[in-house]
Design a protein around this motif. Sequence first.
Motif: not given
Length: 300
Positions: A296-299, A158, A212-213, A209, A162, A216
């Motif tokens: 991926y889960v948006k948090r 993942y 954060k990724l 960033s 980016q 998630e």
Amino acid sequence: MLFVISLLHADGNKLQQLKLNKLTEEEQQVILFKATERPFSGKYYKFNEEGVYLCKQCNAPLYKSSDKFDAHCGWPSFDDAIPGAVKRVRDADGYRTEILCAQCGAHLGHVFLGEGFTQKDTRYCVNSLSLNFQKADAKERLKQAYFAGGCFWGVEYYLEKQKGVKNVVSGYMGGKMKNPTYRDVSRGNSGYLEVVEVTYDPQQVSYESLVKLFFEIHDPTQKEGQGPDIGSQYKSAIFVSNEKERKTVQKLIRLLESKSYDIATEVKEKKVFYKAEAYHQNYYERKRKKPYCHAYVKRF
């Protein structure tokens, strides 16, 4: 001012020509006649800009600022050199090891082992007078970030997608054993975690960033593992290189906790990173598969 010398093979054939900088008398005493500058007097002792340290005589790159540390000894200290840049020879005193520029033979200082200052257990003690400094170009400067979130295959998968990330390498960090193998780490008692080293361009993507990724693409609430992969080597952790990174991570953890996430991610100090075996690199891309325990889960 520059002047040119020719280096010769033992058989007399010309090897290469070097452009050498003209030295001051003080620089000559150190670089040519192997004197030592007074401790705490050199311009690079308490110097912390990002860039590369060059040979004062021939401008060959010798050391990276990322390998510099304060040994409180009075001279610039590095725990690693650019590969092939520095030559070690027995000192005239019979017990120390002198270090020379591998390209032009300029005297740099001495190298000491086994002092325990850093994980690499090496101290290149260098005279400032033997060095020049080349500041890193902000537009070209790349940084590294280190994340552990279960099997490194999925984290790598993942993060390398980016924008601004230039390279992701799977490896190991956190233990004390030198040169650990996957077999060592997989036992779960080595102290090492499966970690990815992310090389990124801070002009394109910020450290925040990336953090954060990371939060998630794995479950930061799971303790002692990730998905079906259970064991201390699979713990969630972020290895920080400085206080600024630590504060960024802690800020985001507090934000997640304010959203009722019970964060298990540990914040650790960066240690030596060991690259994993070749068969672990770009695993899912090579196998043309998708991660089985990362999603991926948006948090935020």
